[in-house]
Design a protein around this motif. Sequence first.
Motif, PDB file in Angstrom:
ATOM      1  N   ILE A 165       0.852  -1.189   0.000  1.00 23.76           N
ATOM      2  CA  ILE A 165       0.000   0.000   0.000  1.00 23.76           C
ATOM      3  C   ILE A 165       0.888   1.239   0.000  1.00 23.76           C
ATOM      4  O   ILE A 165       1.815   1.347   0.800  1.00 23.76           O
ATOM      5  CB  ILE A 165      -0.964   0.004   1.207  1.00 23.76           C
ATOM      6  N   VAL A 166       0.612   2.157  -0.919  1.00 25.29           N
ATOM      7  CA  VAL A 166       1.368   3.407  -1.005  1.00 25.29           C
ATOM      8  C   VAL A 166       0.378   4.559  -0.970  1.00 25.29           C
ATOM      9  O   VAL A 166      -0.551   4.612  -1.777  1.00 25.29           O
ATOM     10  CB  VAL A 166       2.207   3.483  -2.297  1.00 25.29           C
ATOM     11  N   VAL A 167       0.557   5.483  -0.034  1.00 22.25           N
ATOM     12  CA  VAL A 167      -0.295   6.670   0.050  1.00 22.25           C
ATOM     13  C   VAL A 167       0.306   7.762  -0.834  1.00 22.25           C
ATOM     14  O   VAL A 167       1.436   8.197  -0.620  1.00 22.25           O
ATOM     15  CB  VAL A 167      -0.424   7.172   1.502  1.00 22.25           C
ATOM     16  N   ILE A 168      -0.457   8.169  -1.835  1.00 26.32           N
ATOM     17  CA  ILE A 168      -0.032   9.255  -2.725  1.00 26.32           C
ATOM     18  C   ILE A 168      -1.098  10.339  -2.633  1.00 26.32           C
ATOM     19  O   ILE A 168      -2.171  10.242  -3.234  1.00 26.32           O
ATOM     20  CB  ILE A 168       0.165   8.762  -4.174  1.00 26.32           C
ATOM     21  N   ASN A 169      -0.813  11.345  -1.830  1.00 26.12           N
ATOM     22  CA  ASN A 169      -1.776  12.410  -1.569  1.00 26.12           C
ATOM     23  C   ASN A 169      -2.059  13.227  -2.828  1.00 26.12           C
ATOM     24  O   ASN A 169      -1.190  13.407  -3.675  1.00 26.12           O
ATOM     25  CB  ASN A 169      -1.241  13.332  -0.474  1.00 26.12           C
ATOM     26  N   ASN A 170      -3.266  13.751  -2.879  1.00 29.05           N
ATOM     27  CA  ASN A 170      -3.705  14.495  -4.066  1.00 29.05           C
ATOM     28  C   ASN A 170      -3.357  15.981  -3.960  1.00 29.05           C
ATOM     29  O   ASN A 170      -4.197  16.849  -4.198  1.00 29.05           O
ATOM     30  CB  ASN A 170      -5.220  14.319  -4.239  1.00 29.05           C
ATOM     31  N   TYR A 171      -2.118  16.265  -3.616  1.00 29.94           N
ATOM     32  CA  TYR A 171      -1.694  17.651  -3.436  1.00 29.94           C
ATOM     33  C   TYR A 171      -1.492  18.341  -4.787  1.00 29.94           C
ATOM     34  O   TYR A 171      -1.205  17.688  -5.799  1.00 29.94           O
ATOM     35  CB  TYR A 171      -0.396  17.714  -2.634  1.00 29.94           C
ATOM     36  N   GLU A 350       7.484  11.540  -6.342  1.00 26.40           N
ATOM     37  CA  GLU A 350       8.613  10.678  -5.990  1.00 26.40           C
ATOM     38  C   GLU A 350       8.130   9.306  -5.528  1.00 26.40           C
ATOM     39  O   GLU A 350       8.713   8.273  -5.871  1.00 26.40           O
ATOM     40  CB  GLU A 350       9.457  11.335  -4.891  1.00 26.40           C
ATOM     41  N   LYS A 351       7.056   9.279  -4.745  1.00 20.30           N
ATOM     42  CA  LYS A 351       6.508   8.005  -4.258  1.00 20.30           C
ATOM     43  C   LYS A 351       5.922   7.182  -5.411  1.00 20.30           C
ATOM     44  O   LYS A 351       6.055   5.956  -5.444  1.00 20.30           O
ATOM     45  CB  LYS A 351       5.446   8.274  -3.181  1.00 20.30           C
ATOM     46  N   LEU A 352       5.268   7.871  -6.353  1.00 20.98           N
ATOM     47  CA  LEU A 352       4.700   7.184  -7.505  1.00 20.98           C
ATOM     48  C   LEU A 352       5.789   6.535  -8.362  1.00 20.98           C
ATOM     49  O   LEU A 352       5.690   5.356  -8.724  1.00 20.98           O
ATOM     50  CB  LEU A 352       3.895   8.179  -8.357  1.00 20.98           C
ATOM     51  N   LEU A 355       7.310   3.540  -6.628  1.00 23.61           N
ATOM     52  CA  LEU A 355       6.431   2.372  -6.707  1.00 23.61           C
ATOM     53  C   LEU A 355       6.599   1.680  -8.057  1.00 23.61           C
ATOM     54  O   LEU A 355       6.764   0.449  -8.123  1.00 23.61           O
ATOM     55  CB  LEU A 355       4.975   2.793  -6.508  1.00 23.61           C
ATOM     56  N   TYR A 356       6.540   2.441  -9.125  1.00 24.42           N
ATOM     57  CA  TYR A 356       6.654   1.861 -10.465  1.00 24.42           C
ATOM     58  C   TYR A 356       8.026   1.215 -10.671  1.00 24.42           C
ATOM     59  O   TYR A 356       8.141   0.158 -11.313  1.00 24.42           O
ATOM     60  CB  TYR A 356       6.393   2.924 -11.520  1.00 24.42           C
ATOM     61  N   GLY A 357       9.054   1.846 -10.129  1.00 22.22           N
ATOM     62  CA  GLY A 357      10.397   1.279 -10.248  1.00 22.22           C
ATOM     63  C   GLY A 357      10.497  -0.065  -9.548  1.00 22.22           C
ATOM     64  O   GLY A 357      11.182  -0.984 -10.006  1.00 22.22           O
TER      65      GLY A 357
END
Length: 359
Positions: A165-171, A350-352, A355-357
């Motif tokens: 689970i990765v939290v990617i805020n909608n900032y 950066e988190k996105l 994750l893909y990497g």
Amino acid sequence: MTKVCHMTDTHQQEDIRIFHKESTSLAENGYDVYQVSRGRVYESKGVHMVGIGEISGNRFLRMTRAARKVYETAKKLDADIYHFHDPELLPYGMKLKKQGKKVIFDSHEDVPAQIMDKDWIPKLLRKIVSALYRLYETYAVRHFDAVVAATPYIGKQFKKRVKKIVVINNYPKLNDIRFHDTPFQEREAVICYAGSISDIRGEKIMAEAMKSVDGTLILAGEHPIQELKAGNSSVIKYIGRQNRREVNELYGRSVVGLCMLMPTGNYVNSQPIKMYEYMAAGLPFICSDYPLWKKVAENTKAGICIDPYDTKSLGKMINELLEHREKAEEMGKCGRRAVEKYYNWDREEEKLISLYGAL
């Protein structure tokens, strides 16, 4: 290049989170990105937009037909990674996983809580539908490579139910929402709201509060009915859905932004993007007094929290900011500083990419 396909059957083709943030960020970082959704076929910002046209029929038919067509179109692209954004696509995520694809479910909402507030589901059935959905969601997400959550609260709902689970805020993106330096003293007495318009999103509350305000409320967004409830007047103006340039222009004209969502199970724990957009634009905001929102308002000194049912206090606070423009402008600057330091897309991107990497 790794081929990526984003899938949505309900969101707008140039949705802020799906297109302007996630898809374009991936394209900028070297991924071959396709986005399958309702709409037309074109290229934008390095993303291949694969529209499936528009789907007619009632709510159920639109949902089922569109979901299937999105899947069939996406499958033909033969991507390496499929990233989908709607709960009705869960069965198709399972199908793609069985075909050996990497699959990500992006949960924008706390769907079980959201179901409890759906007017089109009979009230007596909502608990059953919510519980059944959660059971099926739990079964499906166990098979996926990751779940992306739009808020920490949503992320907690998936704890112990998924592999990753990765939290990617909608900032907001700092280059998307422009900071406006027009002095507040030179602005008209304009109050704004940008987003979908309905009673549950505070339409009736905002309209009631404006009865005691010497200014104009501009509502920018989609409305569920063609003949608008409150209508256009010298006090309230509906201007429909706006593109990013037009939203930026609205923010630049305004003195305060409103975010008076009603206390539903889904909204109380949400992180409304409009609140962070107001800050990015240098606008003070008035919002509902939910714990998370109150914490942001107090920490940034950029907002004021009010009971969403207290229309008199809402009107009073709007008038206070209109009358004390220096205070409003300073609150707006505090918000912009907070967005530049904490609440911006750069950190989430950066988190996105990480994750893909890892996939």
